[in-house]
Design a protein around this motif. Structure first.
Motif, PDB file in Angstrom:
ATOM      1  N   SER A  25      42.725  39.647  45.100  1.00 41.28           N
ATOM      2  CA  SER A  25      43.157  40.732  44.097  1.00 41.28           C
ATOM      3  C   SER A  25      44.651  40.770  43.901  1.00 41.28           C
ATOM      4  CB  SER A  25      42.346  41.819  44.293  1.00 41.28           C
ATOM      5  OG  SER A  25      43.070  42.560  45.320  1.00 41.28           O
ATOM      6  N   ARG A  26      45.416  40.468  44.792  1.00 39.19           N
ATOM      7  CA  ARG A  26      46.886  40.792  44.712  1.00 39.19           C
ATOM      8  C   ARG A  26      47.555  39.357  44.573  1.00 39.19           C
ATOM      9  NH1 ARG A  26      46.502  43.221  50.265  1.00 39.19           N
ATOM     10  NH2 ARG A  26      47.461  41.355  51.072  1.00 39.19           N
ATOM     11  N   MET A  27      46.963  38.121  44.927  1.00 39.06           N
ATOM     12  CA  MET A  27      47.720  36.755  44.936  1.00 39.06           C
ATOM     13  C   MET A  27      47.104  35.743  43.791  1.00 39.06           C
ATOM     14  SD  MET A  27      50.253  37.142  47.258  1.00 39.06           S
ATOM     15  CE  MET A  27      50.715  35.543  47.384  1.00 39.06           C
ATOM     16  N   TYR A  28      46.141  36.440  43.114  1.00 43.69           N
ATOM     17  CA  TYR A  28      45.537  35.319  42.299  1.00 43.69           C
ATOM     18  C   TYR A  28      46.486  34.791  41.240  1.00 43.69           C
ATOM     19  CZ  TYR A  28      41.679  33.036  39.876  1.00 43.69           C
ATOM     20  OH  TYR A  28      40.579  32.334  39.090  1.00 43.69           O
ATOM     21  N   PRO A  29      46.716  33.621  40.990  1.00 38.52           N
ATOM     22  CA  PRO A  29      47.656  33.037  39.847  1.00 38.52           C
ATOM     23  C   PRO A  29      47.718  33.589  38.625  1.00 38.52           C
ATOM     24  CG  PRO A  29      46.670  31.270  41.309  1.00 38.52           C
ATOM     25  CD  PRO A  29      45.693  32.558  41.568  1.00 38.52           C
ATOM     26  N   CYS A  30      46.540  34.290  38.149  1.00 44.15           N
ATOM     27  CA  CYS A  30      46.599  34.911  36.847  1.00 44.15           C
ATOM     28  C   CYS A  30      46.868  36.397  37.026  1.00 44.15           C
ATOM     29  CB  CYS A  30      45.241  34.575  36.169  1.00 44.15           C
ATOM     30  SG  CYS A  30      44.727  35.638  34.525  1.00 44.15           S
ATOM     31  N   LYS A  31      47.716  36.908  36.625  1.00 43.01           N
ATOM     32  CA  LYS A  31      48.058  38.599  36.814  1.00 43.01           C
ATOM     33  C   LYS A  31      46.740  39.292  36.300  1.00 43.01           C
ATOM     34  CE  LYS A  31      51.287  42.367  36.379  1.00 43.01           C
ATOM     35  NZ  LYS A  31      50.207  43.169  36.818  1.00 43.01           N
ATOM     36  N   GLU A  32      46.428  39.096  34.838  1.00 41.59           N
ATOM     37  CA  GLU A  32      45.564  39.748  34.115  1.00 41.59           C
ATOM     38  C   GLU A  32      44.264  39.473  34.904  1.00 41.59           C
ATOM     39  OE1 GLU A  32      43.009  39.668  30.038  1.00 41.59           O
ATOM     40  OE2 GLU A  32      44.574  37.982  30.491  1.00 41.59           O
ATOM     41  N   CYS A  33      43.780  38.698  35.649  1.00 43.04           N
ATOM     42  CA  CYS A  33      42.599  38.385  36.219  1.00 43.04           C
ATOM     43  C   CYS A  33      42.495  39.150  37.879  1.00 43.04           C
ATOM     44  CB  CYS A  33      42.138  36.957  36.540  1.00 43.04           C
ATOM     45  SG  CYS A  33      42.459  35.737  35.135  1.00 43.04           S
ATOM     46  N   ALA A  34      43.601  38.961  38.247  1.00 41.54           N
ATOM     47  CA  ALA A  34      43.918  39.890  39.615  1.00 41.54           C
ATOM     48  C   ALA A  34      43.899  41.346  39.648  1.00 41.54           C
ATOM     49  CB  ALA A  34      45.294  39.321  40.130  1.00 41.54           C
ATOM     50  N   ASP A  35      44.623  41.739  38.369  1.00 40.54           N
ATOM     51  CA  ASP A  35      44.410  43.154  38.157  1.00 40.54           C
ATOM     52  C   ASP A  35      42.919  43.581  37.906  1.00 40.54           C
ATOM     53  OD1 ASP A  35      47.116  43.441  38.521  1.00 40.54           O
ATOM     54  OD2 ASP A  35      47.717  43.491  36.459  1.00 40.54           O
ATOM     55  N   HIS A  36      42.233  42.820  37.138  1.00 41.91           N
ATOM     56  CA  HIS A  36      40.867  43.136  36.705  1.00 41.91           C
ATOM     57  C   HIS A  36      39.874  43.126  37.964  1.00 41.91           C
ATOM     58  CE1 HIS A  36      36.577  42.252  35.111  1.00 41.91           C
ATOM     59  NE2 HIS A  36      36.972  43.267  34.771  1.00 41.91           N
ATOM     60  N   PHE A  37      40.253  41.982  38.934  1.00 46.47           N
ATOM     61  CA  PHE A  37      39.445  41.856  40.068  1.00 46.47           C
ATOM     62  C   PHE A  37      39.421  43.086  41.079  1.00 46.47           C
ATOM     63  CE2 PHE A  37      38.451  39.642  44.063  1.00 46.47           C
ATOM     64  CZ  PHE A  37      36.865  39.475  43.599  1.00 46.47           C
ATOM     65  N   LYS A  38      41.022  43.625  41.050  1.00 44.11           N
ATOM     66  CA  LYS A  38      41.390  44.974  41.918  1.00 44.11           C
ATOM     67  C   LYS A  38      40.088  46.064  41.428  1.00 44.11           C
ATOM     68  CE  LYS A  38      45.989  44.102  42.680  1.00 44.11           C
ATOM     69  NZ  LYS A  38      47.391  44.264  41.963  1.00 44.11           N
ATOM     70  N   GLU A  39      40.176  46.176  39.915  1.00 42.13           N
ATOM     71  CA  GLU A  39      39.394  47.370  39.474  1.00 42.13           C
ATOM     72  C   GLU A  39      38.071  46.978  39.947  1.00 42.13           C
ATOM     73  OE1 GLU A  39      39.817  47.585  35.286  1.00 42.13           O
ATOM     74  OE2 GLU A  39      41.966  47.381  35.239  1.00 42.13           O
ATOM     75  N   VAL A  40      37.353  45.699  39.754  1.00 41.04           N
ATOM     76  CA  VAL A  40      36.022  45.399  40.075  1.00 41.04           C
ATOM     77  C   VAL A  40      35.772  45.702  41.503  1.00 41.04           C
ATOM     78  CG1 VAL A  40      34.542  43.451  40.319  1.00 41.04           C
ATOM     79  CG2 VAL A  40      35.863  43.497  38.482  1.00 41.04           C
ATOM     80  N   LEU A  41      36.701  45.532  42.682  1.00 41.44           N
ATOM     81  CA  LEU A  41      36.678  45.744  44.139  1.00 41.44           C
ATOM     82  C   LEU A  41      36.562  47.085  44.223  1.00 41.44           C
ATOM     83  CD1 LEU A  41      38.763  42.784  45.632  1.00 41.44           C
ATOM     84  CD2 LEU A  41      36.375  42.921  45.487  1.00 41.44           C
ATOM     85  N   ARG A  42      37.448  47.862  43.416  1.00 36.46           N
ATOM     86  CA  ARG A  42      37.240  49.365  43.666  1.00 36.46           C
ATOM     87  C   ARG A  42      35.905  49.860  43.315  1.00 36.46           C
ATOM     88  NH1 ARG A  42      41.905  50.303  40.376  1.00 36.46           N
ATOM     89  NH2 ARG A  42      43.533  49.400  41.592  1.00 36.46           N
ATOM     90  N   ALA A  43      35.415  49.441  42.221  1.00 37.20           N
ATOM     91  CA  ALA A  43      34.018  50.013  41.841  1.00 37.20           C
ATOM     92  C   ALA A  43      32.859  49.210  42.712  1.00 37.20           C
ATOM     93  CB  ALA A  43      33.831  49.629  40.337  1.00 37.20           C
ATOM     94  N   ASN A  44      33.183  48.189  43.260  1.00 33.63           N
ATOM     95  CA  ASN A  44      31.990  47.643  44.067  1.00 33.63           C
ATOM     96  C   ASN A  44      32.535  46.928  45.499  1.00 33.63           C
ATOM     97  OD1 ASN A  44      30.018  46.936  41.580  1.00 33.63           O
ATOM     98  ND2 ASN A  44      32.050  46.371  40.810  1.00 33.63           N
ATOM     99  N   PRO A  45      32.893  47.847  46.288  1.00 32.62           N
ATOM    100  CA  PRO A  45      33.204  47.388  47.538  1.00 32.62           C
ATOM    101  C   PRO A  45      32.513  46.121  48.241  1.00 32.62           C
ATOM    102  CG  PRO A  45      33.094  49.812  47.595  1.00 32.62           C
ATOM    103  CD  PRO A  45      32.410  49.088  46.316  1.00 32.62           C
ATOM    104  N   VAL A  46      33.205  45.284  48.830  1.00 32.04           N
ATOM    105  CA  VAL A  46      32.515  44.081  49.446  1.00 32.04           C
ATOM    106  C   VAL A  46      31.390  44.453  50.042  1.00 32.04           C
ATOM    107  CG1 VAL A  46      33.031  42.009  50.894  1.00 32.04           C
ATOM    108  CG2 VAL A  46      34.821  42.923  49.409  1.00 32.04           C
ATOM    109  N   GLN A  47      30.180  43.807  50.160  1.00 32.05           N
ATOM    110  CA  GLN A  47      29.180  43.920  51.116  1.00 32.05           C
ATOM    111  C   GLN A  47      29.050  42.788  51.940  1.00 32.05           C
ATOM    112  OE1 GLN A  47      27.550  47.113  51.060  1.00 32.05           O
ATOM    113  NE2 GLN A  47      29.442  47.559  49.870  1.00 32.05           N
ATOM    114  N   ALA A  48      29.132  42.716  53.167  1.00 33.42           N
ATOM    115  CA  ALA A  48      29.244  41.362  53.957  1.00 33.42           C
ATOM    116  C   ALA A  48      28.542  41.542  55.141  1.00 33.42           C
ATOM    117  CB  ALA A  48      30.585  40.802  53.904  1.00 33.42           C
TER     118      ALA A  48
END
Length: 189
Positions: free
Chosen positions: A109-132
């Motif tokens: 979410s920080r280093m993804y080569p597409c900034k728009e995608c990385a920013d969106h992934f940050k939002e997705v992770l905030r709303a859906n914390p990793v379940q592992a």
């Protein structure tokens, strides 16, 4: 100096990539020409495995002259890597493996080569914390998150009950594709 905690993931990804390339080249009849380790392999359509001057020497798997990776290609490759990682994830991960997979998602979410995608992934992770907590839990979480991204792109939703059929464990001899990790005393919970 300690080993990079993502090193096993990178090594597994490299083995997966090499295996896919080998199978693809075998299927398509393209030949791999050895090249220095800092360059991409050169492919040839020539059946004799020798470069043919009537073809470009740098050809992608699709048979077109190489071009920069598109955002869509990058996304597909990333999802393939992540789903394959989830399929190989242990059913009883160590604390370190749980920590590593969560850190990997944060790094993406920080280093993804597409900034728009990385920013969106940050939002997705905030709303859906990793379940592992297990392989099944991580695979289902990743499928759900992938569908969140698909919805935002107006793409079809994948039925998560079929995730194992789509991205099941790699078929590797002697469990060579299993995630490797160090287990320390008290780490297996």
């Amino acid at each position: 100096m300690s080993e990079n905690p993502l090193e096993p993931i990178f090594k597994t990804f490299q083995r997966i990539s090499n295996s896919i390339q080998t199978q693809l080249f075998s299927f398509t009849g393209l030949a791999i020409h050895p090249s220095p380790s800092n360059e991409k392999p050169l492919l040839s359509l020539s059946p004799s495995n020798k470069p043919n001057s009537s073809y470009p020497t740098d050809i992608s798997a699709k048979g077109k002259a190489s071009q920069p990776v598109t955002k869509e290609d990058l996304g597909r490759s990333t999802w393939t890597f992540l789903h394959t990682l989830a399929a190989q994830y242990p059913e009883h991960p160590t604390r370190q493996q749980k920590k590593d997979v969560k850190e990997l998602m944060t790094i993406l979410s920080r280093m993804y080569p597409c900034k728009e995608c990385a920013d969106h992934f940050k939002e997705v992770l905030r709303a859906n914390p990793v379940q592992a907590g297990s392989q099944a839990e991580f695979s289902q979480w990743l499928c759900h998150v992938h569908n969140v991204v698909n919805r935002s792109l107006s793409k079809p939703i994948f039925p998560c009950e079929r995730v194992d059929a789509r991205w099941g464990k790699l078929d590797c001899e002697q469990r060579l594709c299993d995630l490797q990790g160090t287990t320390t005393f008290g780490d297996d919970i």
